[in-house]
Design a protein around this motif. Sequence first.
Motif, short mmCIF file in Angstrom:
data_model
loop_
_atom_site.label_atom_id
_atom_site.label_comp_id
_atom_site.label_asym_id
_atom_site.label_seq_id
_atom_site.Cartn_x
_atom_site.Cartn_y
_atom_site.Cartn_z
N ARG A 1 1.82 0.08 26.93
CA ARG A 1 2.27 0.34 28.30
C ARG A 1 1.10 0.09 29.24
N GLU A 2 1.28 0.41 30.49
CA GLU A 2 0.21 0.16 31.46
C GLU A 2 -1.02 1.00 31.17
N ASP A 3 -0.82 2.16 30.52
CA ASP A 3 -1.96 3.04 30.24
C ASP A 3 -2.54 2.85 28.85
N THR A 4 -1.89 2.06 27.98
CA THR A 4 -2.38 1.91 26.60
C THR A 4 -2.78 0.46 26.28
N GLY A 5 -2.62 -0.47 27.20
CA GLY A 5 -2.99 -1.85 26.95
C GLY A 5 -2.49 -2.75 28.05
N TRP A 6 -2.37 -4.03 27.74
CA TRP A 6 -1.88 -5.02 28.70
C TRP A 6 -0.61 -5.66 28.12
N LEU A 7 0.53 -5.39 28.77
CA LEU A 7 1.82 -5.90 28.31
C LEU A 7 2.21 -7.10 29.17
N VAL A 8 2.24 -8.29 28.59
CA VAL A 8 2.65 -9.48 29.34
C VAL A 8 4.16 -9.62 29.26
N SER A 9 4.72 -10.38 30.16
CA SER A 9 6.17 -10.37 30.36
C SER A 9 6.97 -10.99 29.23
N GLY A 10 6.41 -11.92 28.47
CA GLY A 10 7.19 -12.57 27.43
C GLY A 10 6.33 -13.39 26.49
N PRO A 11 6.93 -14.01 25.48
CA PRO A 11 6.16 -14.75 24.47
C PRO A 11 5.37 -15.93 25.04
N ASP A 12 5.89 -16.56 26.11
CA ASP A 12 5.27 -17.78 26.62
C ASP A 12 4.41 -17.56 27.87
N ALA A 13 4.07 -16.31 28.16
CA ALA A 13 3.35 -16.00 29.39
C ALA A 13 1.86 -16.30 29.23
N VAL A 14 1.50 -17.58 29.14
CA VAL A 14 0.12 -17.99 28.90
C VAL A 14 -0.79 -17.53 30.04
N ASP A 15 -0.36 -17.70 31.27
CA ASP A 15 -1.19 -17.30 32.41
C ASP A 15 -1.46 -15.80 32.41
N GLU A 16 -0.47 -15.00 32.03
CA GLU A 16 -0.65 -13.55 31.99
C GLU A 16 -1.63 -13.16 30.88
N TYR A 17 -1.56 -13.86 29.75
CA TYR A 17 -2.53 -13.61 28.68
C TYR A 17 -3.95 -13.86 29.21
N ARG A 18 -4.13 -14.98 29.87
CA ARG A 18 -5.46 -15.33 30.39
C ARG A 18 -5.95 -14.28 31.40
N ALA A 19 -5.05 -13.83 32.28
CA ALA A 19 -5.43 -12.86 33.29
C ALA A 19 -5.81 -11.52 32.64
N ALA A 20 -5.08 -11.12 31.61
CA ALA A 20 -5.38 -9.85 30.93
C ALA A 20 -6.74 -9.91 30.24
N LEU A 21 -7.02 -11.02 29.57
CA LEU A 21 -8.31 -11.16 28.90
C LEU A 21 -9.47 -11.16 29.92
N GLU A 22 -9.24 -11.75 31.07
CA GLU A 22 -10.27 -11.76 32.11
C GLU A 22 -10.48 -10.36 32.68
N HIS A 23 -9.38 -9.58 32.82
CA HIS A 23 -9.48 -8.21 33.30
C HIS A 23 -10.31 -7.37 32.33
N ILE A 24 -10.09 -7.55 31.04
CA ILE A 24 -10.84 -6.82 30.02
C ILE A 24 -12.33 -7.16 30.11
N ARG A 25 -12.63 -8.42 30.35
CA ARG A 25 -14.04 -8.83 30.43
C ARG A 25 -14.72 -8.24 31.66
N ARG A 26 -14.00 -8.20 32.81
CA ARG A 26 -14.59 -7.74 34.06
C ARG A 26 -14.70 -6.23 34.13
N ASP A 27 -13.80 -5.50 33.44
CA ASP A 27 -13.77 -4.04 33.57
C ASP A 27 -13.76 -3.40 32.19
N PRO A 28 -14.87 -3.39 31.46
CA PRO A 28 -14.91 -2.82 30.11
C PRO A 28 -14.61 -1.32 30.10
#
Length: 576
Positions: free
Chosen positions: A505-532
């Motif tokens: 969920r929003e408080d336990t991880g990053w949930l992208v909208s669907g199997p093919d959401a490549v851009d959302e995957y990239r954004a989530a990984l960047e968020h993790i890098r910027r805000d450890p």
Amino acid sequence: MRRFFRILAKTLYFVGTAPAFVFQGLAVLIALRLNRGFLDRRFYVMTNKERRFRRKFPMLDFCFVGNRKLADPNAWFSQRNYLLEHRAAAKYGPVLHFLVFSKNGGYRPGSGVETIPTAASPVAGPQPVAVPPRNAIVDLWPRIRADLSGLRDVANTATPTMEIQRRFIADQRQLPFPSIGRHATAIVDAIPEGIRHLVVVPWLGLSGGSEKVTERVIALLREHYADGELCIFAPEQAFELPAEARTRFGVKIVAINDFAAELSQAERTYVFDRMMIERRPATVHCINSLTGWIAFREKGHLYRRDSNLYANIYSDIRLDDGMPVGFFWQFLPQMTDVFSGVFADNEAVIRRARECFGLTDEQMGRFHVIRTPILGLDGARAPYRFADMAPGPRPKRTLWMSRISVEKRLDVLQKVATETPDRQFDIFGAVLKVAQKVDMSWTHRLSNVSYRGEFESLSDIVVEDYDSYMFTTRAEGMPIALLEAALLGLPIVAPNVGGIGEFIREDTGWLVSGPDAVDEYRAALEHIRRDPAEACRRAEAARRLLVERHSWEAFSSTLHSIPGYMQPVERERVSA
């Protein structure tokens, strides 16, 4: 004048011979109606096609014509062989002779007919088998009834009344069975007579999620039952597990492949049926076994009189073209009333079943969510302690771990890796023999992707080398790999597929909208890098959810609460 004498001659011939034919025909008819489907209607018609009358009234045609012309009525009964062995049969016709005289005279159907040994002597030579189950006899009644109904206008005594059905069942004869019976006898004998709980599986020892669920179910049941009360039955062709690898389960494992690996699917289902009839375990739990699902679909309404039937479902899988496949679509809609309980590891698939199949409240009461345990597998109990997560930034490296299969959508990982060349991706996972092949050649073309192969345990993964865990899939229940990543303390990025949204969920991880959401995957990984710090907070929240839902205590409590699943144990053993 000549015409008059021809008519007179035919009349006298008919008057003289008709009673004999009528008597013989009715005698055979009476004998046939008291035998277990002796006249195989389809076989008789297909092997004697030249007469239209034969196709419409096969029994009448056989009684008056086929019996004299040695037209075989059944695939296993050769009249010619019988006639060679018993010359007296020429007077009556081989079938009439066999039906009338064989019971007391000890006559056999003839050479080339195979019989099987009894349970008392599974390796002995050919012997007559026991009378088949009455349920199988009842199933043949519609076929006999159809033949007798066609004769209603010819012989009133052939009217298919309930009295004929009663005699048909009561006076059945011992007929030879196919050779599969020899294997069935040996396999059933291998299952403990005192079996109370049977777990049916397709395979063991693999690294898939359902196999891990099976291992944890067996571990819990082993704590509950005494020796000989619990058994694993593996009826599938794909089962391969060496004897030395079976000992770690601590339970007797009976596999059809150990006795007859060449059996077809239909024959394996027959063996399963024999086992259910002869052993009648109080609880039968089918975990992804095709043979088990087929047998439950065909005869579950009979098994449930003696056994509580349970099965697992995980997700509503569809192929790329939208075609529904799997047990959820192909079996569950026809069988909801057969089961005492249906287990799922997530709530989403249960809601989906109600939406798709229009289940009633009473039927929905049979569905239970059994969360897969992650904590306490090593014997530890609450309060659980987790390894501390190192503070500060980690290497810009993402872990992917699961089984390697088509539905895991590694093509999405390829796209994400291609668009983020400055991030390293490590792939861990086993390629299952039973799964469709996946092209992994692209991992050699991308310098930032490494395929590390299968890992034995989570301790093989150096957590400090990764700042995130990425999960890709197109159809899922509650993936164990995702729960294991939470146990490691890695921030998780996963798609909203199946039951994943119940954990991520929003408080336990990053949930992208669907199997093919490549851009959302990239954004989530960047968020993790910027805000450890935020990544660490969400990872800790995921661990707390593990303790709440996926502990050994929660798993044990839930299974013990399922009506009829855990059979009562003796007081002496409980106190011990």
